[in-house]
Design a protein around this motif. Structure first.
Motif, PDB file in Angstrom:
ATOM      1  N   ALA A   1       0.849  -1.190   0.000  1.00 23.34           N
ATOM      2  CA  ALA A   1       0.000   0.000   0.000  1.00 23.34           C
ATOM      3  C   ALA A   1       0.883   1.239   0.000  1.00 23.34           C
ATOM      4  O   ALA A   1       2.101   1.147   0.168  1.00 23.34           O
ATOM      5  N   VAL A   2       0.231   2.379  -0.157  1.00 24.76           N
ATOM      6  CA  VAL A   2       0.889   3.655   0.113  1.00 24.76           C
ATOM      7  C   VAL A   2       0.624   3.982   1.580  1.00 24.76           C
ATOM      8  O   VAL A   2      -0.531   3.943   2.027  1.00 24.76           O
ATOM      9  N   TYR A   3       1.683   4.288   2.298  1.00 20.43           N
ATOM     10  CA  TYR A   3       1.589   4.552   3.735  1.00 20.43           C
ATOM     11  C   TYR A   3       1.702   6.055   3.974  1.00 20.43           C
ATOM     12  O   TYR A   3       2.602   6.713   3.454  1.00 20.43           O
ATOM     13  N   TYR A   4       0.766   6.556   4.789  1.00 13.28           N
ATOM     14  CA  TYR A   4       0.685   7.984   5.069  1.00 13.28           C
ATOM     15  C   TYR A   4       0.883   8.265   6.554  1.00 13.28           C
ATOM     16  O   TYR A   4       0.291   7.592   7.408  1.00 13.28           O
ATOM     17  N   CYS A   5       1.648   9.272   6.818  1.00 12.10           N
ATOM     18  CA  CYS A   5       1.804   9.813   8.154  1.00 12.10           C
ATOM     19  C   CYS A   5       0.756  10.909   8.349  1.00 12.10           C
ATOM     20  O   CYS A   5       0.401  11.607   7.390  1.00 12.10           O
ATOM     21  N   ALA A   6       0.271  11.068   9.578  1.00  8.74           N
ATOM     22  CA  ALA A   6      -0.736  12.073   9.864  1.00  8.74           C
ATOM     23  C   ALA A   6      -0.458  12.717  11.210  1.00  8.74           C
ATOM     24  O   ALA A   6       0.109  12.078  12.107  1.00  8.74           O
ATOM     25  N   ALA A   7      -0.896  13.969  11.351  1.00  2.77           N
ATOM     26  CA  ALA A   7      -0.658  14.708  12.592  1.00  2.77           C
ATOM     27  C   ALA A   7      -1.911  15.463  13.007  1.00  2.77           C
ATOM     28  O   ALA A   7      -2.720  15.889  12.178  1.00  2.77           O
ATOM     29  N   GLY A   8      -2.015  15.657  14.319  1.00  2.58           N
ATOM     30  CA  GLY A   8      -3.132  16.431  14.837  1.00  2.58           C
ATOM     31  C   GLY A   8      -4.328  15.574  15.146  1.00  2.58           C
ATOM     32  O   GLY A   8      -4.295  14.354  15.048  1.00  2.58           O
ATOM     33  N   GLY A   9      -5.409  16.232  15.512  1.00  5.43           N
ATOM     34  CA  GLY A   9      -6.616  15.524  15.888  1.00  5.43           C
ATOM     35  C   GLY A   9      -6.548  15.049  17.323  1.00  5.43           C
ATOM     36  O   GLY A   9      -5.543  15.196  18.022  1.00  5.43           O
ATOM     37  N   ARG A  10      -7.628  14.434  17.744  1.00  8.42           N
ATOM     38  CA  ARG A  10      -7.701  13.921  19.110  1.00  8.42           C
ATOM     39  C   ARG A  10      -7.122  12.518  19.166  1.00  8.42           C
ATOM     40  O   ARG A  10      -7.190  11.763  18.189  1.00  8.42           O
ATOM     41  N   LEU A  11      -6.600  12.174  20.342  1.00  3.64           N
ATOM     42  CA  LEU A  11      -6.080  10.826  20.548  1.00  3.64           C
ATOM     43  C   LEU A  11      -7.243   9.843  20.495  1.00  3.64           C
ATOM     44  O   LEU A  11      -8.138   9.865  21.338  1.00  3.64           O
ATOM     45  N   ALA A  12      -7.224   8.981  19.498  1.00  4.50           N
ATOM     46  CA  ALA A  12      -8.334   8.056  19.298  1.00  4.50           C
ATOM     47  C   ALA A  12      -7.867   6.937  18.383  1.00  4.50           C
ATOM     48  O   ALA A  12      -6.744   6.957  17.862  1.00  4.50           O
ATOM     49  N   SER A  13      -8.742   5.992  18.196  1.00  5.21           N
ATOM     50  CA  SER A  13      -8.417   4.861  17.326  1.00  5.21           C
ATOM     51  C   SER A  13      -9.457   4.729  16.225  1.00  5.21           C
ATOM     52  O   SER A  13     -10.570   5.256  16.339  1.00  5.21           O
ATOM     53  N   GLY A  14      -9.077   4.039  15.199  1.00  3.56           N
ATOM     54  CA  GLY A  14      -9.995   3.745  14.121  1.00  3.56           C
ATOM     55  C   GLY A  14     -10.585   4.980  13.473  1.00  3.56           C
ATOM     56  O   GLY A  14      -9.903   5.983  13.276  1.00  3.56           O
ATOM     57  N   ARG A  15     -11.868   4.905  13.171  1.00  2.00           N
ATOM     58  CA  ARG A  15     -12.519   6.018  12.458  1.00  2.00           C
ATOM     59  C   ARG A  15     -12.667   7.254  13.330  1.00  2.00           C
ATOM     60  O   ARG A  15     -13.037   8.318  12.834  1.00  2.00           O
ATOM     61  N   TYR A  16     -12.381   7.123  14.603  1.00  2.00           N
ATOM     62  CA  TYR A  16     -12.482   8.274  15.510  1.00  2.00           C
ATOM     63  C   TYR A  16     -11.225   9.123  15.499  1.00  2.00           C
ATOM     64  O   TYR A  16     -11.210  10.222  16.060  1.00  2.00           O
ATOM     65  N   TYR A  17     -10.156   8.617  14.894  1.00  2.00           N
ATOM     66  CA  TYR A  17      -8.949   9.412  14.779  1.00  2.00           C
ATOM     67  C   TYR A  17      -9.019  10.179  13.463  1.00  2.00           C
ATOM     68  O   TYR A  17      -8.946   9.574  12.383  1.00  2.00           O
ATOM     69  N   VAL A  18      -9.163  11.486  13.563  1.00  2.00           N
ATOM     70  CA  VAL A  18      -9.302  12.349  12.397  1.00  2.00           C
ATOM     71  C   VAL A  18      -8.196  13.390  12.444  1.00  2.00           C
ATOM     72  O   VAL A  18      -8.310  14.398  13.152  1.00  2.00           O
TER      73      VAL A  18
END
Length: 123
Positions: free
Chosen positions: A92-109
């Motif tokens: 796959a293409v792997y993406y790094c992300a920053a910010g949002g609230r500490l959460a898992s799955g679809r709750y991490y935005v």
């Protein structure tokens, strides 16, 4: 504003390992929750892991639990994804992300995204 640059992707045989890195700009890196996602061809983007500001809390998707490890070095403004026991389906293409609230799955935005790095697992 945060800019993210991933590196470390490439071609690896099944069962092998890779470590992805994500370098972040800005002096407030240690205030951001960080995460990793991936997107395989023809599939939706999939959340993989999240790590808190001080690394005390991590969350993982079931598909990578026990094989992948997220970590961060705030002194280097870098977050890592250690990937072991790689499978063909990890391609796959792997993406790094920053910010949002500490959460898992679809709750991490997250608020910010990197440009992605390709990981290809061969048989």
């Amino acid at each position: 504003q945060v800019q993210l640059v991933e590196s470390g992707g490439g071609l690896v045989q099944a069962g092998g390992s890779l470590r992805l890195s994500c370098a972040a700009s800005g002096r407030t890196f240690n205030r951001y929750v960080m995460g990793w996602f991936r997107q395989a061809p023809g599939k939706e983007r999939e959340w993989l892991a999240t790590i808190s500001w001080g690394s005390s809390t991590t969350y993982y998707a079931d598909s990578v639990t026990g094989r992948f490890t997220i970590s961060r070095d705030n002194a280097k403004n870098t977050v890592y994804l250690q990937m072991n026991s790689l499978k063909l389906e990890d391609t796959a293409v792997y993406y790094c992300a920053a910010g949002g609230r500490l959460a898992s799955g679809r709750y991490y935005v997250p608020d910010y995204w990197g440009q992605g790095t390709q990981v290809t697992v061969s048989s």
